[in-house]
Structures are given as C-alpha cells and as structure tokens.
Design an enzyme around this catalytic site. Structure first.
Site, PDB file in Angstrom:
ATOM      1  N   ASP A   1     -44.814  -1.344 -22.731  1.00 32.71           N
ATOM      2  CA  ASP A   1     -43.468  -1.015 -22.250  1.00 32.71           C
ATOM      3  C   ASP A   1     -42.944   0.292 -22.864  1.00 32.71           C
ATOM      4  O   ASP A   1     -43.661   0.980 -23.610  1.00 32.71           O
ATOM      5  CB  ASP A   1     -42.559  -2.214 -22.591  1.00 32.71           C
ATOM      6  CG  ASP A   1     -41.469  -2.438 -21.566  1.00 32.71           C
ATOM      7  OD1 ASP A   1     -41.167  -1.522 -20.793  1.00 32.71           O
ATOM      8  OD2 ASP A   1     -40.892  -3.545 -21.575  1.00 32.71           O
TER       9      ASP A   1
ATOM     10  N   ASP B   1     -36.859  -2.765 -13.320  1.00 33.40           N
ATOM     11  CA  ASP B   1     -37.246  -4.158 -13.085  1.00 33.40           C
ATOM     12  C   ASP B   1     -36.828  -4.684 -11.714  1.00 33.40           C
ATOM     13  O   ASP B   1     -35.742  -4.416 -11.217  1.00 33.40           O
ATOM     14  CB  ASP B   1     -36.620  -5.047 -14.167  1.00 33.40           C
ATOM     15  CG  ASP B   1     -37.218  -4.749 -15.531  1.00 33.40           C
ATOM     16  OD1 ASP B   1     -38.052  -3.828 -15.629  1.00 33.40           O
ATOM     17  OD2 ASP B   1     -36.837  -5.437 -16.494  1.00 33.40           O
TER      18      ASP B   1
HETATM   19  C1  GLA Z   1     -38.790  -4.213 -19.536  1.00 29.81           C
HETATM   20  C2  GLA Z   1     -39.921  -4.389 -18.523  1.00 29.81           C
HETATM   21  C3  GLA Z   1     -39.935  -5.835 -18.022  1.00 29.81           C
HETATM   22  C4  GLA Z   1     -40.125  -6.765 -19.211  1.00 29.81           C
HETATM   23  C5  GLA Z   1     -39.038  -6.536 -20.260  1.00 29.81           C
HETATM   24  C6  GLA Z   1     -39.296  -7.287 -21.549  1.00 29.81           C
HETATM   25  O1  GLA Z   1     -37.555  -4.347 -18.941  1.00 29.81           O
HETATM   26  O2  GLA Z   1     -39.753  -3.505 -17.443  1.00 29.81           O
HETATM   27  O3  GLA Z   1     -40.948  -6.028 -17.068  1.00 29.81           O
HETATM   28  O4  GLA Z   1     -41.388  -6.538 -19.779  1.00 29.81           O
HETATM   29  O5  GLA Z   1     -38.920  -5.158 -20.594  1.00 29.81           O
HETATM   30  O6  GLA Z   1     -38.318  -7.080 -22.516  1.00 29.81           O
END
Ligand code: GLA
Length: 402
Positions: free
Chosen positions: A149, A204
């Site tokens: 990430d 997301d």
């Molecule tokens: C980010 C990523 C998500 C998830 C969260 C976890 O937002 O894009 O897919 O992995 O972090 O904290």
C-alpha cells in the site's frame, strides 16, 4: 584471490542493479479473496481457515480461485526487538507460518499486506527501511502474494519505493506476486510493468453501482465510476502485468443483477478477480455469480487483453474483448432503471480492436453465440440478436467462429 573477490563483488553489484520482478507469475489475472472490503482490520486465524474451507466446499477453488490475502490489521502494533514484524498474537495465536501451511494444505496460496510508508493505512508497522528484512520474513513464512500500500509515504517516490520492495522480494528468493496499491496516484500503468504483477488504478471501491463517496482528501468509488475513470489505460495490461480495478463488491449489498454486471465487467477488463465478501454467509446467487466458469474463462483468456467500450446506445453499455483463437466476448449492460428490449444487428457493426490488431470478420464468417450467464447457445450471427435485459443486468456472450 583478491581478483576473484573483486569479480564476485562486481557480479553482485551488477545483478542487484538489474534486479527484476519474478517473471512467470500472474500470466492471467490473479483470482482470490481479500479480507478488507468486508472485515476491515477485524480479521483472525479462524476466519482465514473458514475462508480456505469455503473455497473448497463452495467450488470456488474448482472455479480457479487461488489466493487468500490478509489485508491490513494482521500485525502487532510494534516490531519485535530484532525489528521483525510479528502477527497479532491475539488474532493469530499460531502465527503466520502455521496459517500459510493451513492454506497450502488446501491447495491454495497465501497473501499478506503491508505498506511502502512508515505505517500502514491502519497504523500498523510499515515496511519503509525494513524492505529486505520483511521480504525475507514473508519468504520464510511461505507467503505467495504481497499487497503493498501507499499510506504514510512522506516524500517517497512511488516508482523507486515499489522497485525497492520488488528487489527485496527477488533477493528473498521466493516467487511472490507483487500487488502494487498506490491508487493510481502516480500512474503506475506507465512504469510498473517491470515492477509488479498488478497495480490498483483508483482509490478504494465501495459497494454501489455508480456513486462517489467523499472522505475529505479522497473518495471511494462505485463500480461504474471506477470503470469510467480507467477505461482508457487498456494498453498497459497483459500477461504478468494487469490493471487492478480493486477487490470486488459482489455479494456486498448491490442487487444480484448489479453483482452479475460488476463481475462481467471485471472479467471483460482482465482485472484481478479478488472476492471481497463474507464467504461464510454468501447467498447461493452470489456464489453462482462468483463461480461462473464461463465468465471466469473470459477473464482468464490467455491473451490478457483488457476489453474496451464499443458503444452506449439506448443507455446499454456495450463492451468488447478479443479472446484467443479469434473468439470474442461481448457484454451488454442495461444502465436503465427499467428492463429493455434490446436488439443487435450484426450486419450494422464493424467490430475491431485497433490497439491489438484484432478484427471480427462478420462479413465472411458466422459465429455461434454463447450466453455465459444462462449457459445456453443463442443461435449465431447470421440473425439479429434480440433479447430483454433486466434493470442493471447483463447479457454476456462469447462469439466463436463456426
Ligand atoms: C488502502 C487500500 C485498501 C486497503 C486499506 C487498508 O485504503 O487501498 O485496499 O488495503 O488501505 O488499510
């Protein structure tokens, strides 16, 4: 002796400066499950074991799903005295190696999450400054997949940071699929082909058809927002390197029709198909959608071409994807809020993919039409295609040369 040492040193230096990702992995988009969309950081050992059992029981393994990936929240809040990451001892009392062994015993593969920054998005220890140590630890636990990430990265350069982790994974020696997750902020489709095997293309996903939910500095995106944002970067996808449209929201609250369309579109886009629902409580309809082998075959087509939008007439989205052996997948999605009687006259359309030099020769060939959700043949292209498509539902077909 001294000369030999110098030669050895030079070889090591040059090998390091030409480090590469593990080749041969993710030749088709990865298929699996990830904990984040449903469970956030509320994950534990029993959940993972249950999911692995469900992969087998529900026929998901048989349909091709392979990776079980634990997202954020698997770690203890601090590293140990030697700087090693440790699994949260309450959530994972037997540690990660034992859990990976369990997943492997089912014939499946195991993935973990971390972050290029000093902390993960959930505030757990990130890999910045610990890349080689963490990579060696994952290899020693027999991890097969790393989602990496982009929170708390301060002034890091994305391409450089992901290259460091790529090199660390390579040096650790275990083939690990490297899933880049920097939300498309630094346009990884322009540089990540030699760095990772897949890369997220947006922020997301959220479980809605076409909404945007703002969170101040960032937004979550519904299914069609994501598709429309990133439909034009299709050249970047191919065997071993895929645009990742995010973990799926199938089974997480949209209608069954919307779930079918979402699943069809992720398949058309050659996106990784990573389930994001609770498999322990999934309805038969959800499992039917997720385990549809004819649709999955379109996603897994060996050419690895990301499909493209052909048209939108009468608010029916029409998408095309060239497949191996001169076959094509076509997906019609009814975007209207009422069912539509829909016709497609094969004589009136020139169908081709200039980017990949593939053309559907409807003048000289007749193709059979296979309905991939209803598992039946719908005649051939010598006659107009006529059908009714429900609200936000999909007709997904495969054309095969007669
Ligand atoms: C980010 C990523 C998500 C998830 C969260 C976890 O937002 O894009 O897919 O992995 O972090 O904290």
């Amino acid at each position: 002796m001294k000369k030999n040492l110098i030669i050895l040193f030079l070889i090591t230096v040059s090998l390091n400066s030409f480090a590469q990702k593990f080749e041969g992995l993710a030749q088709t988009p990865p298929l699996g499950w990830n904990s984040w969309n449903t469970f956030s950081t509320n994950i534990n050992e029993q959940l993972v074991k249950d999911v692995a059992d469900k992969f087998v029981e529900l026929g998901l393994k048989d349909a091709g799903y392979e990776y079980i990936v634990l997202d954020d929240g698997w770690m203890a809040k601090e590293r140990d005295a030697n700087g090693n990451l440790i699994a949260d001892p309450v959530k994972f009392p037997n540690g990660m190696k034992a859990l990976a062994d369990y997943v492997h015993s089912k014939g499946l593969k195991f993935g973990l999450y971390n972050c290029a920054g000093s902390k993960t998005c959930g505030g757990y220890p990130g890999s910045r400054g610990y890349e080689y140590q963490d990579a060696r630890l994952y290899a020693s636990w027999d991890v097969d997949y790393l989602k990496y990430d982009w929170c708390n990265t301060d002034k890091l350069n994305a391409e450089g940071a992901y290259m460091t982790m790529r090199d660390a994974l390579k040096a650790a020696g275990r083939p690990i699929v490297f899933s880049i997750c920097e939300w498309g902020d630094n346009e990884p489709w322009k540089w990540a082909k030699d760095v990772g095997h897949l890369w997220r293309v947006t922020g997301d996903i959220i479980n809605c058809w076409d909404c945007e939910v703002g969170h101040g500095s960032w937004s979550s995106w519904g299914v069609w927002k994501i598709i429309n944002l990133r439909k034009d970067i299709r050249k970047a996808s191919g065997p071993g390197h895929f645009n990742d449209f995010d973990m799926m929201e199938v089974g997480n609250g949209m209608t069954d029709a919307e779930d079918r369309s979402h699943f069809a579109m992720w398949s058309m886009l050659a996106s990784p198909l990573i389930m994001g629902n609770d498999l322990r409580t999934a309805t038969p309809e959800t499992i039917k959608t997720l385990s549809n082998k004819e649709v999955i075959a379109v996603n897994q087509d060996k050419l690895g071409i990301q499909g493209f939008r052909f048209s939108n007439e009468f608010n029916v989205e029409t998408w095309l994807k060239p497949l191996a052996d001169g076959n094509w997948a076509i997906t019609f999605v009814n975007m209207n809020d009422e069912p539509i009687d829909f016709e497609f006259d094969w004589t009136k359309h020139e169908i081709g993919d200039d980017v990949n030099g593939k053309f559907l020769d409807l003048k000289n060939n007749i193709y059979t039409i296979r309905d991939l959700f209803n598992h039946k043949n719908l005649g051939d292209t010598s006659k107009k295609l006529k059908t009714t498509i429900g609200v936000h539902d999909v007709l997904m077909i495969k054309l095969q040369k007669k």
